[in-house]
Design a protein around this motif. Structure first.
Motif, PDB file in Angstrom:
ATOM      1  N   ASP A 162     -35.544 -31.918  -2.494  1.00  0.00           N
ATOM      2  CA  ASP A 162     -34.680 -31.097  -3.334  1.00  0.00           C
ATOM      3  C   ASP A 162     -35.466 -30.095  -4.173  1.00  0.00           C
ATOM      4  N   PRO A 164     -36.275 -26.827  -5.697  1.00  0.00           N
ATOM      5  CA  PRO A 164     -35.474 -25.608  -5.829  1.00  0.00           C
ATOM      6  C   PRO A 164     -36.159 -24.378  -5.232  1.00  0.00           C
ATOM      7  N   ILE A 168     -34.664 -20.703  -3.327  1.00  0.00           N
ATOM      8  CA  ILE A 168     -35.092 -19.347  -3.698  1.00  0.00           C
ATOM      9  C   ILE A 168     -35.704 -18.646  -2.493  1.00  0.00           C
ATOM     10  N   GLU A 171     -32.994 -17.501  -0.325  1.00  0.00           N
ATOM     11  CA  GLU A 171     -32.313 -16.350  -0.918  1.00  0.00           C
ATOM     12  C   GLU A 171     -33.125 -15.078  -0.697  1.00  0.00           C
ATOM     13  N   ARG A 175     -32.104 -11.591   1.592  1.00  0.00           N
ATOM     14  CA  ARG A 175     -32.000 -10.188   1.149  1.00  0.00           C
ATOM     15  C   ARG A 175     -32.574  -9.261   2.191  1.00  0.00           C
ATOM     16  N   GLY A 176     -33.839  -9.518   2.540  1.00  0.00           N
ATOM     17  CA  GLY A 176     -34.452  -8.690   3.564  1.00  0.00           C
ATOM     18  C   GLY A 176     -33.721  -8.841   4.889  1.00  0.00           C
ATOM     19  N   VAL A 179     -30.714  -6.610   5.222  1.00  0.00           N
ATOM     20  CA  VAL A 179     -31.094  -5.218   5.499  1.00  0.00           C
ATOM     21  C   VAL A 179     -31.438  -5.082   6.979  1.00  0.00           C
ATOM     22  N   HIS A 380     -29.010 -30.652  -0.564  1.00  0.00           N
ATOM     23  CA  HIS A 380     -29.458 -30.250  -1.902  1.00  0.00           C
ATOM     24  C   HIS A 380     -29.078 -28.824  -2.225  1.00  0.00           C
ATOM     25  N   PRO A 382     -27.763 -26.018  -4.274  1.00  0.00           N
ATOM     26  CA  PRO A 382     -27.531 -25.974  -5.727  1.00  0.00           C
ATOM     27  C   PRO A 382     -26.049 -25.999  -6.083  1.00  0.00           C
TER      28      PRO A 382
END
Lengths: 388, 462, 178
Positions: A162, A164, A168, A171, A175-176, A179, A380, A382
């Motif tokens: 778990d 975190p 991240i 995430e 993003r990339g 695109v 896990h 979030p």
């Protein structure tokens, strides 16, 4: 409540796997037969069917990345469904191969004799030529496969740990990844779809494709989630609120589809230029206008009106019924966009049906197999952790 | 079981709250209403209003001169018949869009961080639309006949030409202005009641009292009020998309290379949101310091707005890319020339500046550290505002100045009156904004109360 | 009962939780003609009062349909019947070109219906209301939560109801002059 939940082997979704494979194999046999009978019809039917199923998988990839960025319970709830769909991308990459043998049948620009008499195609040779086309396809698939693979691998790692940092990492990649998805899918839409009418061009085309794929993903996920509501303990996750969320997204993307479609149509209709309007002229006569009208109803008016109701969105069976209609409409939309390039009159060849069912059978078999591989809920995530 | 609280949100472990801890209902009411009810305004407020008012005078002079002489005082002529007026019109309308987006779309998506910026962003929408609305009217040549734009039975027996995007614009912009005003006013009603009940002066009590229409916070009223507010949001969300779509149709339904592109509707809408969020940042960053509202407009808000800016900026960049690719792919020599002319023609400086402002500069927002750096964010937001103005300049001017007929090519530049009018509308915008801050609560008080921890009804323990 | 010169009795609470509990108890005691006043919308209070008014969405829907039909009809009638004129060879009935304005009028009339409908259903504007006579009621728009049991209620009795309200441990109870 964060223990692993496996798809029960006796669940109706699991039991769907074998018939799906049978349908797939029969469909594949029919396709082979069709190839022998009518090579031209085979490739055209195959392309539409293939892009339909690919659209669901790629749409799921896009939605998966969107939910990694935005978070929220809806995303965590359906994450494993989305991930399973993206894990079918290697299979879909394999299923792309037959198309490479039919480029000359499908695309005018791939026929040297056609290009020889057409200065515009000669001009476009720089982009529309077979080696570059194939190289681009390899590149698109490479991007999608790498992104899908990393997201899936990290997601599995998150089940075990778990930390975190994993969330991240996912995430940031998303993003990339979004695109990259936007860029690759735009050019893929030009390559595979728009270049069927090699003289025609429209800058919104890629956006229409992507919007359609995301809609496909949402409706597909809604249907699968509705099948899973009776699977304990998922009844506590796929609640009325979750279907309400997904229903809102579906409504939003149904509206977006109409918006993109109208934008392209109105702009081309108003300008009425000889370069662009033939695309619509072809699709507004020879029977295609009826399919267009059906699309207007099935792809927009009907789902739009029904989805305005809050109760429809909150009930698994009603929302799944609407989603099923839209899935059919998604196929018809692709059919209406792509098929008139080679057919002046509306007709549905038996190969068109065989292709979409055959590829679909194999794809569903793979999808359910992938779904059974992992816990149906991310352990896990979030958003799920906060909820509990 | 993982311990709760380890993950504080999907976006990572450290995100600022939407309201600083320690506030109560009373402190929220006091803090926000005191800006309106206090006797004195900070010096910077007077400075802002002063600059705004000075520029309004410039606008009055420019408009008076225009009415006396006609549109010949502007730089527009054949072949560039649409100049500053349309550029600034699109720029202002676009800026307005962030307000509706924040208040409507983020409401529908249950994003509670919108709460402290929506009121102010909605006001910005109204004032931006007011500035935008001036331009087409001034450009009419005979602005006193502006009412001819509306369909009404008249002695001439004529009707507007409904196949023209310009009349679509009349409907779109007037609908947008009306709906935004209603949305804004409905949102204000409970806060006006707060001001009515707190105002120290009789005039304040009477005026706010009339505007509040007798609001008393009845549960039955709230129930219908919330329904109405949600319905308005659901109507405003597609409306805002339609408005800039119609604006893009002004260009796209023509056949002019550089205007006629099917990507225009979504690309204009993204551009509008991009510039709108840039303007919200440009205004919010100084205002939160000026009035000490850092508790309510937190780093979380700035960070989220920067993210939206980055996302929409990428869509805008996508628009530039597809336009360029399709100009080549279309095999249409006019399209190809249009792009080459933008790249290397007489207006190439404007083009490359816009690429710098709208594509390169926002890439900095990928970095968390940049998004947390308030001065840098302020600079980026201003650069984006400039970039979006340049974008419209490039679209309007480079497309018109060299189209199909080389014999009718020409050059365009704005005159002193064009610039004066533009500066004047900025002044009008600033004046309205500073007056708004003086007389109405710039943050929605009642919605901020819902963010206070004790606002939640606790489960009763029997 | 003896003095009809009362609008109702007003109890003041300092937080929403107490108000919701009070509303529940008042319902249980049989009171119906009452209303709660809060500085921000509290969903639980509306639920406790059994307030559910579904008329507004219907009004907005009708408004939208009327707006859309009127917008399209206007364009159709003016362009094809009252003032037919050939513009760029486009058909007189150019339905694609009529879509944007139809959309805008739909939204406009629907939005106007939403606002006017909300105001009308709420009976606003209300220039005079007895509650404004209650001195502490001004705090309803700040940080206090009120429950008003109105004199029109069948069970209302000035003394009895006052005692009932005081048992709810409000911060204050006051009489509301009509």
């Amino acid at each position: 409540m964060t223990e692993s939940v496996r798809l029960a082997p006796d669940h109706r979704l699991s039991r769907l796997r074998r018939p799906a494979l049978v349908v797939g194999v029969v469909g594949a046999a029919a396709l082979l037969l069709g190839f022998a009978v009518s090579r031209e019809h085979f490739f055209q039917a195959y392309l539409v069917a293939y892009l339909f199923w690919l659209g669901i998988a790629l749409g799921c990839l896009a939605v998966l990345m969107i939910q990694h960025i935005t978070g929220g319970m809806w995303g965590a709830a359906v994450r494993r469904l989305l991930e399973s769909a993206t894990r079918t991308l290697p299979l879909l990459a394999l299923l792309f191969l037959p198309l490479t043998f039919g480029l000359g049948d499908l695309y005018e620009w791939a026929r040297p004799e056609a290009v020889a008499h057409d200065p515009i195609l000669q001009y476009k040779q720089l982009y529309l030529n077979v080696p570059f086309f194939l190289a681009r396809a390899v590149f698109y698939f490479a991007v999608w496969l790498v992104v899908a693979r990393l997201l899936n691998r990290w997601s599995l790692a998150q089940d075990a740990d778990d930390d975190p940092a994993i969330a991240i990492r996912m995430e940031n990649l998303s993003r990339g990844g979004l695109v990259l998805y936007g860029l690759t899918m735009t050019f893929a839409a030009v390559d595979w779809g728009m270049s069927l009418d090699p003289h025609w061009f429209s800058t919104i085309y890629g956006v229409i494709f992507m919007g359609g794929q995301v809609l496909s993903a949402f409706v597909f996920v809604i249907v699968v989630a509705a099948l899973l509501v009776d699977h304990p303990p998922l009844d506590g996750v796929f609640t009325a609120d979750r279907f309400h969320d997904l229903g809102k997204f579906m409504l939003g993307f149904v509206m977006l589809w109409a918006y993109f479609a109208l934008s392209q149509f109105l702009i081309i209709w108003a300008a009425n230029s000889p370069e662009e309007i033939p695309w619509y002229l072809r699709r507004m006569q020879g029977g295609w206008q009826y399919l267009g009208g059906a699309l207007l109803i099935l792809h927009f008016v009907l789902p739009f009106i029904v989805l305005l109701s809050r109760d429809v969105k909150r009930r698994a069976d009603t929302i799944a019924a609407v989603a099923s209609v839209v899935i059919v409409a998604r196929f018809l939309d692709l059919f209406w966009m792509l098929r008139p390039a080679s057919a002046v009159y509306l007709s549905m060849h038996w190969l068109d049906v065989a292709a979409v069912i055959g590829i679909g059978g194999i794809w569903m078999w793979a999808f359910v197999g992938q779904l059974a591989e992992r816990s149906l809920l991310p352990l896990h995530d979030p958003a799920l952790v906060i909820e509990r | 079981m993982s311990e709760p609280g380890k993950h504080t949100g999907p976006a990572g472990p450290t995100r600022a709250p939407v309201i600083q801890p320690g506030h109560t209902f009373g402190s929220v009411t006091d803090r926000i209403s005191s800006v309106v009810l206090s006797e004195r305004m900070p010096r910077l407020w007077w400075l802002g209003l002063g600059v705004g008012f000075l520029l309004v005078t410039v606008l009055l002079v420019a408009v008076t001169h225009l009415f006396m002489k006609g549109t010949g005082i502007w730089g527009v002529n054949v072949p560039v018949g649409w100049g500053f007026a349309i550029i600034c019109f699109v720029w202002w309308v676009g800026i307005g869009h962030a307000g509706t987006l924040i208040s409507a779309i983020l409401l529908l998506l249950n994003q509670d961080w919108r709460t402290s910026i929506n009121r102010f962003a909605e006001a910005m929408t109204l004032f931006a639309v007011a500035c935008a609305g001036l331009y087409p009217i001034l450009h009419l040549g005979r602005p006193w006949l502006a009412y001819w734009l509306f369909p009404y039975p008249n002695t001439m027996g004529m009707w507007p030409q409904f196949r023209s995007p310009l009349i679509w614009d009349v409907f779109a912009v007037s609908t947008y202005a009306s709906v935004s005003a209603m949305f804004w006013y409905v949102g204000l009603i409970p806060d006006l009641a707060t001001l009515r009940d707190r105002s120290p002066s009789r005039a304040g009590r009477v005026i706010y009292g009339m505007l509040a229409m007798g609001w008393r916070g009845s549960a039955r009223h709230w129930h219908r009020y919330e329904t109405a507010y949600l319905l308005l949001a659901a109507l405003a969300a597609p409306l805002v998309v339609s408005v800039h779509t119609v604006v893009s149709f002004d260009f796209a339904v023509s056949v002019v290379p550089g205007w006629h592109a099917t990507i225009f509707p979504p690309y204009f809408v993204a551009g509008a949101i991009f510039s709108g969020f840039a303007m919200v940042l440009t205004l919010a960053i100084p205002l939160r310091v000026m009035f000490g509202l850092e508790d309510f407009v937190t780093m979380r808000h700035l960070d989220n707005m920067a993210r939206v800016m980055l996302a929409t900026g990428l869509v805008v960049a996508y628009g530039y890319m597809t336009e360029t690719f399709m100009a080549w792919y279309s095999a249409n020599p006019f399209e190809t020339y249009m792009i080459m002319n933008r790249f290397g023609g007489p207006y190439s400086v404007a083009y490359w500046s816009l690429i710098f402002c709208n594509v390169l500069m926002p890439q900095l927002l990928w970095f968390r550290r940049v998004r947390a750096n308030v001065p840098l964010l302020f600079v980026i937001s201003i650069v984006v505002n400039i970039g979006m103005w340049l974008e419209r300049y490039v679209i309007v001017v480079t497309s018109l100045h060299r189209d199909f007929l080389p014999s009718s090519w020409g050059m365009y530049s704005g005159t002193i009156w064009d610039w004066a009018t533009f500066a004047g509308t900025i002044g009008l915008f600033l004046s309205l904004l500073f007056l708004f801050i003086r007389f109405l609560p710039m943050i929605s008080i009642f919605e901020m109360r819902t963010l206070v921890p004790e606002a939640e009804v606790r489960e009763e323990s029997p | 009962m003896s003095r009809p010169a009362l609008y109702g009795l007003l109890a003041e609470f300092t937080n929403p939780t107490d108000l919701v509990a009070a509303v529940h108890k008042a319902r249980e005691a049989g009171y119906r003609a009452m209303d709660a006043y809060t500085p921000y919308p509290v969903e639980e209070v509306a639920e406790a009062l059994h307030v559910h008014d579904r008329r507004l969405p219907l009004i907005v829907l009708i408004g939208g349909i009327v707006g859309g039909c009127a917008g399209y009809a206007l364009q159709f009638w003016t362009s094809t019947i009252d003032y037919p004129i050939n513009i760029g060879g486009r058909p007189l009935h150019s339905w694609p070109a009529f879509i944007p304005i139809t959309f805008e009028t739909t939204i406009l009339v629907a939005a106007i219906s939403a606002v006017l409908g909300m105001l009308a259903l709420n009976g606003l504007p209300t220039p005079y209301h007895p509650l404004f006579n209650a001195p502490r009621f001004a705090l309803a728009t700040d940080d206090r939560f009120f429950l008003c049991i109105e004199a029109t209620d069948a069970l209302f009795d000035e003394q009895e109801t006052l005692r009932f309200l005081q048992r709810l441990e409000p911060r204050s109870v006051s009489e509301v002059e009509p």
